[in-house]
Design a protein around this motif. Structure first.
Motif, mmCIF file in Angstrom:
data_model
loop_
_atom_site.group_PDB
_atom_site.id
_atom_site.type_symbol
_atom_site.label_atom_id
_atom_site.label_comp_id
_atom_site.label_asym_id
_atom_site.label_seq_id
_atom_site.Cartn_x
_atom_site.Cartn_y
_atom_site.Cartn_z
ATOM 1 N N GLY A 64 -1.139 0.610 -3.489
ATOM 2 C CA GLY A 64 -0.174 1.603 -3.734
ATOM 3 C C GLY A 64 -0.504 3.068 -3.958
ATOM 4 O O GLY A 64 -1.497 3.613 -3.857
ATOM 5 N N ILE A 65 0.482 3.867 -4.127
ATOM 6 C CA ILE A 65 0.208 5.107 -4.263
ATOM 7 C C ILE A 65 0.400 5.614 -5.700
ATOM 8 O O ILE A 65 1.542 5.618 -6.297
ATOM 9 N N PRO A 66 -0.658 6.221 -6.426
ATOM 10 C CA PRO A 66 -0.524 6.347 -7.854
ATOM 11 C C PRO A 66 0.191 7.781 -8.048
ATOM 12 O O PRO A 66 -0.039 8.701 -7.103
ATOM 13 N N ALA A 67 1.175 7.781 -8.798
ATOM 14 C CA ALA A 67 2.006 9.107 -9.013
ATOM 15 C C ALA A 67 1.850 9.317 -10.446
ATOM 16 O O ALA A 67 1.978 8.466 -11.512
ATOM 17 N N ILE A 68 1.471 10.536 -10.859
ATOM 18 C CA ILE A 68 1.379 10.684 -12.243
ATOM 19 C C ILE A 68 2.628 12.056 -12.643
ATOM 20 O O ILE A 68 2.676 13.052 -11.821
ATOM 21 N N TYR A 69 3.236 11.737 -13.813
ATOM 22 C CA TYR A 69 4.355 12.491 -13.921
ATOM 23 C C TYR A 69 3.820 13.820 -14.671
ATOM 24 O O TYR A 69 3.021 13.597 -15.548
ATOM 25 N N GLN A 70 4.413 14.844 -14.079
ATOM 26 C CA GLN A 70 3.865 16.183 -14.767
ATOM 27 C C GLN A 70 3.673 16.114 -16.411
ATOM 28 O O GLN A 70 4.756 15.772 -16.996
ATOM 29 N N GLY A 71 2.808 16.664 -16.997
ATOM 30 C CA GLY A 71 2.755 16.618 -18.396
ATOM 31 C C GLY A 71 1.861 15.331 -18.798
ATOM 32 O O GLY A 71 1.347 15.518 -20.048
ATOM 33 N N TYR A 120 0.838 -1.138 -0.022
ATOM 34 C CA TYR A 120 -0.017 -0.013 -0.003
ATOM 35 C C TYR A 120 0.837 1.443 0.023
ATOM 36 O O TYR A 120 0.382 2.300 -0.157
ATOM 37 N N ARG A 121 2.226 0.970 0.204
ATOM 38 C CA ARG A 121 2.857 2.094 0.216
ATOM 39 C C ARG A 121 3.926 2.321 -0.827
ATOM 40 O O ARG A 121 4.784 3.461 -1.114
ATOM 41 N N VAL A 122 3.885 1.448 -1.923
ATOM 42 C CA VAL A 122 4.739 1.446 -3.181
ATOM 43 C C VAL A 122 4.091 2.431 -4.053
ATOM 44 O O VAL A 122 2.907 2.592 -4.116
ATOM 45 N N VAL A 123 5.045 3.125 -4.685
ATOM 46 C CA VAL A 123 4.527 4.425 -5.439
ATOM 47 C C VAL A 123 4.644 3.792 -7.018
ATOM 48 O O VAL A 123 5.425 3.064 -7.471
ATOM 49 N N ASN A 124 3.331 3.728 -7.371
ATOM 50 C CA ASN A 124 2.936 3.000 -8.867
ATOM 51 C C ASN A 124 2.833 4.242 -9.755
ATOM 52 O O ASN A 124 2.437 5.397 -9.529
ATOM 53 N N PHE A 125 3.544 3.919 -10.963
ATOM 54 C CA PHE A 125 3.631 5.080 -12.018
ATOM 55 C C PHE A 125 3.520 4.325 -13.174
ATOM 56 O O PHE A 125 3.765 3.177 -13.543
ATOM 57 N N VAL A 126 2.987 5.170 -14.270
ATOM 58 C CA VAL A 126 3.003 4.789 -15.803
ATOM 59 C C VAL A 126 4.246 5.165 -16.568
ATOM 60 O O VAL A 126 4.649 4.557 -17.298
#
Length: 172
Positions: free
Chosen positions: A85-92, A50-56
């Protein structure tokens, strides 16, 4: 090994690079969804998934949209907003950028500001964030993969459920 042990943790969290790689393979390249099912099961083996940072995508890798379609990008985003996990969106990314390290704001890029809260991807991500916060099952619930395709791009079905410790009610 990089995370240490339960008795002596080295990091409170990690970046989900294994999940990122599977997201690219399954959603951008159309590989079998069984690959993602395997990765999700492995993801749940982290000490605290639940603490893992997930990203595309992020600043260290090519943008998803440089190789994948908008439709597959939306599927990948839906995944990171609905799994542990923690969804992370890259700027842009919310503006549909395709260039790595592309700047969103003038004067850095010599163009007008690209930030637009009315863009379709921005609006889609906003809906995903609202969905995620609408029920604790999306942030605290377990994950069970129900269906995945072994031969190619296809269905990936999973469920999330959470039992509230105060009410003992389970939500799916």
């Amino acid at each position: 090994d990089y995370a240490g042990s339960i008795a002596r943790p080295e990091f409170n969290s990690v970046l989900g690079f294994p999940l990122f790689q599977e997201i690219e393979r399954v959603f951008a390249q159309g590989k079998p969804t069984q690959y993602m099912a395997y990765r999700l099961n492995q993801h749940m083996q982290y000490r605290d998934p639940y603490r893992v940072v997930n990203f595309v995508d992020n600043h260290d890798v090519k943008r998803f949209l440089s190789a994948g379609s908008v439709a597959s990008f939306k599927q990948a985003l839906a995944l990171i907003f609905t799994i542990p996990g923690i969804p992370a969106i890259y700027q842009g990314s919310e503006q549909g950028f395709t260039g790595s390290r592309q700047s969103m704001f003038a004067p850095h890029n010599g163009q007008p500001n690209a930030f637009n809260p009315q863009s379709p991807l921005y609006q889609f991500i906003q809906k995903l964030a609202t969905l995620r916060l609408s029920d604790d099952a999306f942030t605290l619930g377990d994950l069970q993969v129900l269906q995945a395709d072994k031969t190619g791009a296809g269905a990936l079905v999973y469920t999330r459920s959470y039992t509230d410790p105060n009410t003992q009610k389970t939500r799916h």
